[in-house]
Write a protein that holds these residues in place. Structure first.
Motif, mmCIF file in Angstrom:
data_model
loop_
_atom_site.group_PDB
_atom_site.id
_atom_site.type_symbol
_atom_site.label_atom_id
_atom_site.label_comp_id
_atom_site.label_asym_id
_atom_site.label_seq_id
_atom_site.Cartn_x
_atom_site.Cartn_y
_atom_site.Cartn_z
ATOM 1 N N MET A 1 0.848 -1.203 0.000
ATOM 2 C CA MET A 1 0.000 0.000 0.000
ATOM 3 C C MET A 1 0.880 1.250 0.000
ATOM 4 O O MET A 1 1.830 1.338 0.777
ATOM 5 N N THR A 2 0.541 2.196 -0.868
ATOM 6 C CA THR A 2 1.319 3.426 -0.973
ATOM 7 C C THR A 2 1.021 4.333 0.210
ATOM 8 O O THR A 2 -0.138 4.584 0.545
ATOM 9 N N VAL A 3 2.056 4.844 0.839
ATOM 10 C CA VAL A 3 1.904 5.736 1.973
ATOM 11 C C VAL A 3 1.515 7.119 1.483
ATOM 12 O O VAL A 3 2.077 7.630 0.498
ATOM 13 N N THR A 4 0.536 7.746 2.133
ATOM 14 C CA THR A 4 0.128 9.101 1.767
ATOM 15 C C THR A 4 0.380 10.039 2.932
ATOM 16 O O THR A 4 0.423 9.624 4.101
ATOM 17 N N VAL A 5 0.541 11.313 2.611
ATOM 18 C CA VAL A 5 0.772 12.340 3.627
ATOM 19 C C VAL A 5 -0.113 13.538 3.323
ATOM 20 O O VAL A 5 -0.568 13.738 2.181
ATOM 21 N N ALA A 6 -0.353 14.354 4.325
ATOM 22 C CA ALA A 6 -1.133 15.574 4.153
ATOM 23 C C ALA A 6 -0.341 16.594 3.353
ATOM 24 O O ALA A 6 0.886 16.496 3.200
ATOM 25 N N ILE A 7 -1.030 17.610 2.873
ATOM 26 C CA ILE A 7 -0.400 18.576 1.982
ATOM 27 C C ILE A 7 0.741 19.326 2.661
ATOM 28 O O ILE A 7 1.776 19.615 2.045
ATOM 29 N N GLY A 8 0.584 19.624 3.966
ATOM 30 C CA GLY A 8 1.653 20.316 4.665
ATOM 31 C C GLY A 8 2.926 19.494 4.742
ATOM 32 O O GLY A 8 4.037 20.000 4.559
ATOM 33 N N GLU A 9 2.770 18.188 5.011
ATOM 34 C CA GLU A 9 3.929 17.314 5.064
ATOM 35 C C GLU A 9 4.536 17.138 3.676
ATOM 36 O O GLU A 9 5.761 17.084 3.521
ATOM 37 N N PHE A 10 3.665 17.065 2.668
ATOM 38 C CA PHE A 10 4.169 16.931 1.294
ATOM 39 C C PHE A 10 4.954 18.178 0.894
ATOM 40 O O PHE A 10 5.966 18.086 0.182
ATOM 41 N N ALA A 11 4.513 19.342 1.372
ATOM 42 C CA ALA A 11 5.254 20.581 1.106
ATOM 43 C C ALA A 11 6.655 20.500 1.700
ATOM 44 O O ALA A 11 7.633 20.939 1.095
ATOM 45 N N ARG A 12 6.763 19.893 2.909
ATOM 46 C CA ARG A 12 8.069 19.771 3.534
ATOM 47 C C ARG A 12 8.964 18.776 2.780
ATOM 48 O O ARG A 12 10.169 18.974 2.661
ATOM 49 N N LEU A 13 8.338 17.738 2.232
ATOM 50 C CA LEU A 13 9.101 16.740 1.483
ATOM 51 C C LEU A 13 9.618 17.277 0.153
ATOM 52 O O LEU A 13 10.652 16.829 -0.346
ATOM 53 N N THR A 14 8.883 18.209 -0.432
ATOM 54 C CA THR A 14 9.176 18.625 -1.808
ATOM 55 C C THR A 14 9.719 20.044 -1.937
ATOM 56 O O THR A 14 10.144 20.448 -3.024
ATOM 57 N N HIS A 15 9.674 20.830 -0.835
ATOM 58 C CA HIS A 15 10.070 22.244 -0.891
ATOM 59 C C HIS A 15 9.170 23.043 -1.826
ATOM 60 O O HIS A 15 9.588 24.065 -2.382
ATOM 61 N N LEU A 16 7.952 22.575 -2.004
ATOM 62 C CA LEU A 16 6.924 23.339 -2.723
ATOM 63 C C LEU A 16 5.911 23.818 -1.698
ATOM 64 O O LEU A 16 5.419 23.020 -0.888
ATOM 65 N N SER A 17 5.591 25.094 -1.713
ATOM 66 C CA SER A 17 4.674 25.633 -0.721
ATOM 67 C C SER A 17 3.274 25.049 -0.893
ATOM 68 O O SER A 17 2.919 24.545 -1.968
ATOM 69 N N VAL A 18 2.489 25.129 0.162
ATOM 70 C CA VAL A 18 1.105 24.659 0.093
ATOM 71 C C VAL A 18 0.345 25.439 -0.978
ATOM 72 O O VAL A 18 -0.449 24.866 -1.738
ATOM 73 N N LYS A 19 0.603 26.742 -1.064
ATOM 74 C CA LYS A 19 -0.061 27.556 -2.090
ATOM 75 C C LYS A 19 0.281 27.055 -3.484
ATOM 76 O O LYS A 19 -0.595 26.948 -4.358
#
Length: 276
Positions: free
Chosen positions: A1-19
């Motif tokens: 199963m693929t692990v998912t994260v919330a948008i805020g955590e994904f922003a931290r993983l990718t250095h892309l802002s939530v906006k």
């Protein structure tokens, strides 16, 4: 199963802002794997991190979104490489243009222009193969490149040697409205018989009187030559404001690669008679 994260955590993983992530979702460039129907909260798969990193790097290169879509959709490395190579080529051309503009700006601010030599002469009548179009000023370099290539190829295909220096005429509207009629031309030798070519015309140019100055170098500071020559004409002659300015490319991109060595005659239309 693929692990998912919330948008805020994904922003931290990718250095892309939530906006930014929300915007990429709206334009369907990087969509979350799930959106809660009640709260609207977005969740992303950790498997999307690499895709997000790629998008961020491409945007750092100012690649337009449609081209990013092409890169993301490409399944073959060669297709991705071709898109990236085309974009980098455009960036390098823009960088070269920026450097030239900066050099021109420094010269404008620090270096007095050399005295302008102005000659008065009557250009004899001639016949030329021409291509005319309404051109935006921002597109003039690319249009001229295409236009002259077509004119020269047409003459080559018909075994005709140009009969003189190539040039172009620029209507008053081209300067006043930043878009207007431009005619690229290549003179024909006397007695040349040219087969019809679609979109091209054979035009007889009448004898005309001009005030003439030579612009040396690239075109980023072309306006300084225009300003100096036009100002000289305003003081010493009578201009014909409705007649097109003519440029003659003594040494241009078709003959030499170094823009610093270009030589262009700027021919300002004036009335008959001696300068006042």
């Amino acid at each position: 199963m693929t692990v998912t994260v919330a948008i805020g955590e994904f922003a931290r993983l990718t250095h892309l802002s939530v906006k930014t992530l929300r915007y990429y979702h709206e334009i369907e460039l990087l969509e979350p794997v799930a959106v809660d129907a009640g709260t609207g909260y977005r969740r992303y798969s950790v498997a999307q991190v690499e895709r997000a990193h790629l998008i961020r790097r491409l945007r750092d290169l100012d690649m337009p979104v449609p081209q990013i879509r092409t890169v993301l959709a490409a399944t073959e490395p060669a297709a991705r490489e071709a898109t990236l190579r085309d974009h980098l080529t455009r960036m390098e051309a823009e960088l070269a243009r920026t450097r030239a503009v900066v050099s021109s700006l420094r010269a404008l601010l620090t270096v007095a222009p050399p005295p302008l030599r102005v000659d008065y002469r009557v250009e004899p009548a001639f016949t030329a193969l021409t291509l005319t179009a309404t051109v935006d000023r921002a597109d003039i370099a690319a249009w001229c490149g295409t236009a002259f290539e077509r004119l020269y190829v047409t003459l080559l295909e018909q075994g005709i040697t140009p009969g003189g220096v190539a040039g172009a005429t620029y209507s008053t509207q081209f300067f006043a409205e930043a878009t207007g009629s431009v005619t690229a031309y290549v003179p024909l030798p006397p007695g040349a018989e040219l087969a019809p070519a679609r979109g091209l015309d054979v035009v007889d140019f009448p004898a005309s009187r001009f005030a003439v100055a030579v612009h040396a170098g690239a075109f980023e500071d072309f306006d300084r030559t225009y300003g100096a020559l036009g100002g000289h004409v305003a003081e010493h002659a009578t201009a014909l404001p409705d007649e097109p300015v003519r440029e003659r490319y003594l040494i241009g991109p078709d003959r030499i690669d170094n823009p610093a060595e270009y030589r262009t005659e700027v021919c300002w239309p004036i009335t008959e008679g001696a300068p006042r």
